[in-house]
Design a protein around this motif. Sequence first.
Motif, short mmCIF file in Angstrom:
data_model
loop_
_atom_site.label_atom_id
_atom_site.label_comp_id
_atom_site.label_asym_id
_atom_site.label_seq_id
_atom_site.Cartn_x
_atom_site.Cartn_y
_atom_site.Cartn_z
N LEU A 152 0.46 3.54 2.02
CA LEU A 152 0.92 4.36 3.10
C LEU A 152 2.08 4.04 3.76
N ASP A 153 3.11 5.19 4.20
CA ASP A 153 4.52 5.01 4.56
C ASP A 153 4.67 5.51 5.90
N SER A 154 3.64 5.89 6.84
CA SER A 154 3.90 6.89 7.90
C SER A 154 2.78 6.94 8.69
N VAL A 155 2.90 7.04 10.10
CA VAL A 155 1.57 7.23 10.85
C VAL A 155 0.83 8.44 10.42
N VAL B 25 -7.84 -3.00 -0.59
CA VAL B 25 -6.87 -3.33 0.58
C VAL B 25 -6.05 -1.99 0.70
N VAL B 26 -5.69 -1.78 1.85
CA VAL B 26 -4.71 -0.64 2.11
C VAL B 26 -3.34 -1.14 2.75
N ILE B 27 -2.26 -0.95 2.12
CA ILE B 27 -1.14 -1.23 2.71
C ILE B 27 -0.24 -0.15 3.61
N ILE B 28 0.08 -0.45 4.66
CA ILE B 28 0.83 0.53 5.57
C ILE B 28 2.12 0.21 5.78
N GLU B 29 3.17 0.59 4.85
CA GLU B 29 4.56 -0.09 4.94
C GLU B 29 5.39 0.97 4.61
#
Length: 253
Positions: A33-36, A3-7
């Motif tokens: 990840l925390d950004s576009v 899983v990848v979490i983008i938050e």
Amino acid sequence: MKVVIIEDELAASDNLTYLLHTIDSDIEILKVLDSVKSSVAFLSKPHEAELIFMDIHLADGVSFEIFDRVAINIPVIFATAYNQYTLKAFKFNSIDYLLKPIDQDELSDALQQFKVQNKEQGIADHQVKGLLDLIKTKSKSYKSTFLVNYREEMIPLKTINIAYFRVDTGIVKGITLDNKSYSMDNKLEDIEEELSPEDFHRVNRQFLVNREAIVNIKPYFSGKLVVVVNPVCDERIIVSKAKATEFKDWVGS
């Protein structure tokens, strides 16, 4: 499952990681990840992710921008704090979502749904467009004045002068910063829809609070919070444990 979490909120990503491992200890978090920008950089290269959890508002923009820059061919589950009215668009566009604060049972159901569906299925361009249109629609202007009955006349009540709305014996009342009370004709749910979520927050079923009225926040038992407002309210304003993190994030935003 990988899983990848983008938050962009550390507390939210930590909580999601905890819940995922509680549900299934074999789930591997490949990356948070925390950004576009960082998301595009990661997803542009070969990776082993099977599922993405993606917040909508990131540190440097709206997460839908990621789809304009890189092809995503695996399922995405959005985590969002949007209200129920807005979430109809997610259903219309056949995109899975979880409402913040994330509930463990709902997360478990979403994972089960992922397992029985096609794991190679990404999000189509028309689905992203539908959600982008939604974001633009929600950029509408919010209500600045309520017309309320006062004695034998109607007066305009400026939204910026309202400290909080409360449900008192079944009647919604607007309490102003100078501690005057006005009965409202609308339901609290309808009032919430008309106000900017940047300025007002629904802390529980009885209260909708203006951030400018918040004096301080005190810890309460079992992980709950007590919100102290000015003017003082004769009823304790309590935030549940489930909504405590979301509320603190809103106050600190």
